[in-house]
Design an enzyme around this catalytic site. Structure first.
Site, PDB file in Angstrom:
ATOM      1  N   CYS A 105      33.624  36.995  84.202  1.00 13.60           N
ATOM      2  CA  CYS A 105      33.261  36.407  82.901  1.00 13.60           C
ATOM      3  C   CYS A 105      32.428  37.522  82.053  1.00 13.60           C
ATOM      4  CB  CYS A 105      32.815  35.001  83.255  1.00 13.60           C
ATOM      5  SG  CYS A 105      32.319  34.083  81.704  1.00 13.60           S
ATOM      6  N   HIS A 147      40.152  29.195  82.965  1.00 13.60           N
ATOM      7  CA  HIS A 147      38.852  29.560  82.815  1.00 13.60           C
ATOM      8  C   HIS A 147      38.408  29.457  81.246  1.00 13.60           C
ATOM      9  CE1 HIS A 147      35.908  33.016  83.483  1.00 13.60           C
ATOM     10  NE2 HIS A 147      35.745  32.811  82.177  1.00 13.60           N
ATOM     11  N   GLU A 148      39.144  29.452  80.272  1.00 15.41           N
ATOM     12  CA  GLU A 148      38.666  29.444  78.986  1.00 15.41           C
ATOM     13  C   GLU A 148      38.592  27.903  78.718  1.00 15.41           C
ATOM     14  OE1 GLU A 148      37.541  31.689  77.482  1.00 15.41           O
ATOM     15  OE2 GLU A 148      38.448  33.337  78.866  1.00 15.41           O
ATOM     16  N   HIS A 151      35.448  26.692  79.931  1.00 15.00           N
ATOM     17  CA  HIS A 151      34.208  26.980  78.919  1.00 15.00           C
ATOM     18  C   HIS A 151      33.946  26.193  77.922  1.00 15.00           C
ATOM     19  CE1 HIS A 151      32.469  30.930  79.945  1.00 15.00           C
ATOM     20  NE2 HIS A 151      33.774  31.617  80.040  1.00 15.00           N
TER      21      HIS A 151
END
Length: 177
Positions: A105, A147-148, A151
């Site tokens: 990351c 992953h995004e 976030h």
């Protein structure tokens, strides 16, 4: 043939927020009608910041903007390039086998750990004009999409780790801050 400017070429590079910054651990708010005018500049800045950091995806919270927006320029496992942005994304499907693969990351620079992710991900949302988009990714690109989206929910990949692996990565993150 390419039309228009290269994404990020007119954007400003912002410093990236690092692990522990509250904006990374707080769910981002949806983009509202009043935010739309600022989206073109934000998307350009996200691309510029992502490319400057040599990343494959970047969420707005990683540059301190708590809005539900991310950009990506990521290959899949067949080395096909996927590039775009999503406003108000929703992870609507994860499927396939769970793969424990290396993940890093930009907000935890230099750190990586085997992280479980589904091999297929589908994200729905909008582009900056409000048009609906649907993105389906497999392999590495599916990992990027998940992953995004994490976030934007206030999570980082270390939240998916357990035991010794999690302790090791968090210890290294604390030492680098």
């Amino acid at each position: 043939m390419r039309r228009g400017p290269i994404p990020g070429s007119t954007g400003a590079v912002h410093p990236l927020r690092t692990y522990g910054d509250p904006v990374l651990h707080t769910p981002s708010r949806p983009v509202a009608a009043g935010d739309r005018g600022a989206l073109p500049a934000l998307v350009e800045d996200l691309y510029a910041s992502m490319y400057a950091a040599h990343g494959v995806g970047l969420a707005a919270c990683q540059i301190g903007v708590p809005l539900r927006v991310f950009v990506y320029d990521c290959p899949d496992d067949d080395d096909r390039r996927h590039r775009g942005h999503v406003v108000n994304p929703r992870l609507v499907r994860v499927d396939g086998v769970t793969v424990r693969g290396p993940e890093g990351c930009l907000s935890l620079p230099g750190l990586e750990a085997p992280t479980p992710r589904a091999d297929l991900a589908v994200v729905e949302g909008e582009d900056m004009t409000g048009a609906e988009v649907r993105i389906e990714g497999t392999g590495y690109f599916a990992r990027c999409l998940q992953h995004e989206c994490d976030h934007l929910e206030g999570r980082v990949y270390t939240d998916r780790l357990t035991g010794w692996t999690r302790r090791r990565v968090l210890r290294k993150a604390a030492a680098s801050n």
